[in-house]
Scaffold this motif. Structure first.
Motif, PDB file in Angstrom:
ATOM      1  N   SER A   1       0.673  -1.117   0.014  1.00  0.00           N
ATOM      2  CA  SER A   1      -0.020   0.002  -0.131  1.00  0.00           C
ATOM      3  C   SER A   1       0.757   1.249   0.090  1.00  0.00           C
ATOM      4  O   SER A   1       2.089   1.197   0.342  1.00  0.00           O
ATOM      5  CB  SER A   1      -0.929  -0.007   1.254  1.00  0.00           C
ATOM      6  OG  SER A   1      -0.360   0.622   2.263  1.00  0.00           O
ATOM      7  N   CYS A   2       0.177   2.363  -0.140  1.00  0.00           N
ATOM      8  CA  CYS A   2       0.653   3.630  -0.125  1.00  0.00           C
ATOM      9  C   CYS A   2       1.167   4.341   1.441  1.00  0.00           C
ATOM     10  O   CYS A   2       1.660   5.374   1.488  1.00  0.00           O
ATOM     11  CB  CYS A   2       0.060   4.524  -1.095  1.00  0.00           C
ATOM     12  SG  CYS A   2      -1.529   5.176  -0.104  1.00  0.00           S
TER      13      CYS A   2
ATOM     14  N   GLY B   1      -1.384   4.959   3.315  1.00  0.00           N
ATOM     15  CA  GLY B   1      -2.778   5.759   3.476  1.00  0.00           C
ATOM     16  C   GLY B   1      -3.876   4.718   4.236  1.00  0.00           C
ATOM     17  O   GLY B   1      -4.200   5.319   5.251  1.00  0.00           O
ATOM     18  N   CYS B   2      -4.010   3.663   4.131  1.00  0.00           N
ATOM     19  CA  CYS B   2      -4.657   2.846   4.645  1.00  0.00           C
ATOM     20  C   CYS B   2      -4.285   2.634   6.043  1.00  0.00           C
ATOM     21  O   CYS B   2      -5.097   2.260   6.992  1.00  0.00           O
ATOM     22  CB  CYS B   2      -4.868   1.618   3.882  1.00  0.00           C
ATOM     23  SG  CYS B   2      -6.088   1.580   2.325  1.00  0.00           S
TER      24      CYS B   2
ATOM     25  N   GLY C   1      -3.267  -2.792   0.523  1.00  0.00           N
ATOM     26  CA  GLY C   1      -2.618  -2.493  -0.711  1.00  0.00           C
ATOM     27  C   GLY C   1      -2.788  -3.246  -1.957  1.00  0.00           C
ATOM     28  O   GLY C   1      -3.319  -4.543  -1.633  1.00  0.00           O
TER      29      GLY C   1
ATOM     30  N   GLY D   1      -9.309  -1.281   1.920  1.00  0.00           N
ATOM     31  CA  GLY D   1      -9.021  -0.293   0.876  1.00  0.00           C
ATOM     32  C   GLY D   1      -9.226  -0.784  -0.624  1.00  0.00           C
ATOM     33  O   GLY D   1      -9.412  -2.005  -0.881  1.00  0.00           O
ATOM     34  N   ASP D   2      -9.347   0.116  -1.431  1.00  0.00           N
ATOM     35  CA  ASP D   2      -9.669  -0.118  -2.814  1.00  0.00           C
ATOM     36  C   ASP D   2      -8.431  -1.086  -3.519  1.00  0.00           C
ATOM     37  O   ASP D   2      -8.862  -1.782  -4.357  1.00  0.00           O
ATOM     38  CB  ASP D   2     -10.157   0.991  -3.587  1.00  0.00           C
ATOM     39  CG  ASP D   2     -11.085   1.770  -3.089  1.00  0.00           C
ATOM     40  OD1 ASP D   2     -12.038   1.146  -2.565  1.00  0.00           O
ATOM     41  OD2 ASP D   2     -11.579   2.818  -3.683  1.00  0.00           O
ATOM     42  N   CYS D   3      -7.307  -0.536  -3.206  1.00  0.00           N
ATOM     43  CA  CYS D   3      -6.188  -1.360  -3.503  1.00  0.00           C
ATOM     44  C   CYS D   3      -6.208  -2.633  -3.280  1.00  0.00           C
ATOM     45  O   CYS D   3      -5.914  -3.622  -4.094  1.00  0.00           O
ATOM     46  CB  CYS D   3      -4.857  -0.840  -3.099  1.00  0.00           C
ATOM     47  SG  CYS D   3      -4.618   0.890  -3.942  1.00  0.00           S
TER      48      CYS D   3
ATOM     49  N   VAL E   1      -5.607   2.476  -7.684  1.00  0.00           N
ATOM     50  CA  VAL E   1      -4.785   3.429  -8.626  1.00  0.00           C
ATOM     51  C   VAL E   1      -3.805   2.676  -9.107  1.00  0.00           C
ATOM     52  O   VAL E   1      -2.984   3.079 -10.138  1.00  0.00           O
ATOM     53  CB  VAL E   1      -4.471   4.553  -7.727  1.00  0.00           C
ATOM     54  CG1 VAL E   1      -5.586   5.360  -7.417  1.00  0.00           C
ATOM     55  CG2 VAL E   1      -3.957   4.389  -6.629  1.00  0.00           C
ATOM     56  N   PHE E   2      -3.373   1.526  -8.597  1.00  0.00           N
ATOM     57  CA  PHE E   2      -2.179   0.757  -8.907  1.00  0.00           C
ATOM     58  C   PHE E   2      -2.377  -0.395  -9.988  1.00  0.00           C
ATOM     59  O   PHE E   2      -1.614  -1.015 -10.287  1.00  0.00           O
ATOM     60  CB  PHE E   2      -1.297   0.149  -7.758  1.00  0.00           C
ATOM     61  CG  PHE E   2      -0.972   1.396  -7.084  1.00  0.00           C
ATOM     62  CD1 PHE E   2       0.055   2.090  -6.924  1.00  0.00           C
ATOM     63  CD2 PHE E   2      -1.540   1.452  -5.662  1.00  0.00           C
ATOM     64  CE1 PHE E   2       0.606   3.339  -6.210  1.00  0.00           C
ATOM     65  CE2 PHE E   2      -1.076   2.478  -4.865  1.00  0.00           C
ATOM     66  CZ  PHE E   2       0.014   3.620  -5.160  1.00  0.00           C
TER      67      PHE E   2
ATOM     68  N   GLY F   1     -12.944   2.068  -0.148  1.00  0.00           N
ATOM     69  CA  GLY F   1     -12.496   3.392   0.119  1.00  0.00           C
ATOM     70  C   GLY F   1     -11.169   3.672  -0.124  1.00  0.00           C
ATOM     71  O   GLY F   1     -10.282   2.613  -0.010  1.00  0.00           O
ATOM     72  N   CYS F   2     -10.694   4.843  -0.333  1.00  0.00           N
ATOM     73  CA  CYS F   2      -9.110   5.096  -0.627  1.00  0.00           C
ATOM     74  C   CYS F   2      -8.682   6.503   0.053  1.00  0.00           C
ATOM     75  O   CYS F   2      -8.888   7.505  -0.498  1.00  0.00           O
ATOM     76  CB  CYS F   2      -9.032   5.162  -2.253  1.00  0.00           C
ATOM     77  SG  CYS F   2      -7.234   5.817  -2.793  1.00  0.00           S
ATOM     78  N   PRO F   3      -8.737   6.179   1.131  1.00  0.00           N
ATOM     79  CA  PRO F   3      -8.480   5.065   2.094  1.00  0.00           C
ATOM     80  C   PRO F   3      -9.916   4.954   2.677  1.00  0.00           C
ATOM     81  O   PRO F   3     -10.377   5.966   2.667  1.00  0.00           O
ATOM     82  CB  PRO F   3      -7.465   5.204   3.030  1.00  0.00           C
ATOM     83  CG  PRO F   3      -7.472   6.831   3.312  1.00  0.00           C
ATOM     84  CD  PRO F   3      -7.919   7.404   1.887  1.00  0.00           C
TER      85      PRO F   3
END
Ligand code: SF4
Length: 120
Positions: A5-6, A8-9, A44, A71-73, A79-80, A102-104
């Protein structure tokens, strides 16, 4: 487990366990090892170098066990999607029982998902 993940989550998960949202009062508690876990929170998109560690972490958790994709990832790579280093969504690597979109996702959504597991 952060599978790529980035971060954020993770910040929102941290808030879910903060004194403000306090997931522990509903019976959810963070543990230091998958060997002590009833459920795995996974964030992520799963990167190529994290796919095998995710499989091993899943295998290390005692059965019965649940997987919560946060999260959406985690759900669909977010987005990835289509990035060269991404192996896939969490459900492409291990079985997923609950997804938190959600993101996040906000802490309220994470706590609500955990309450669905603890029944409190
Ligand atoms: S869902 Fe959003 S916040 Fe969470 S890891 Fe993906 S990009 Fe980051």
């Amino acid at each position: 487990m952060d599978a790529g993940s980035c971060n954020g989550c993770e910040i929102e998960i941290g808030q879910a366990f903060s004194p403000v949202y306090d997931a522990e009062r509903y019976g959810a508690r963070l543990v230091a090892s998958p060997r002590h876990a009833d459920a795995l929170l996974v964030t992520g998109p799963v990167t190529r170098n994290m796919a095998e560690p995710l499989r091993r972490t899943y295998a290390a958790a005692p059965s019965p066990k649940l997987v919560v994709a946060v999260g959406d990832c985690a759900h669909n790579c977010g987005v990835f999607a289509s990035a060269h280093g991404v192996a896939g969504a969490v459900s492409d690597v291990v079985p997923v029982d609950v997804e938190v979109p959600g993101c996040p996702p906000p802490p309220e959504a994470i706590v609500a998902a955990l309450r669905g597991l603890t029944g409190r």
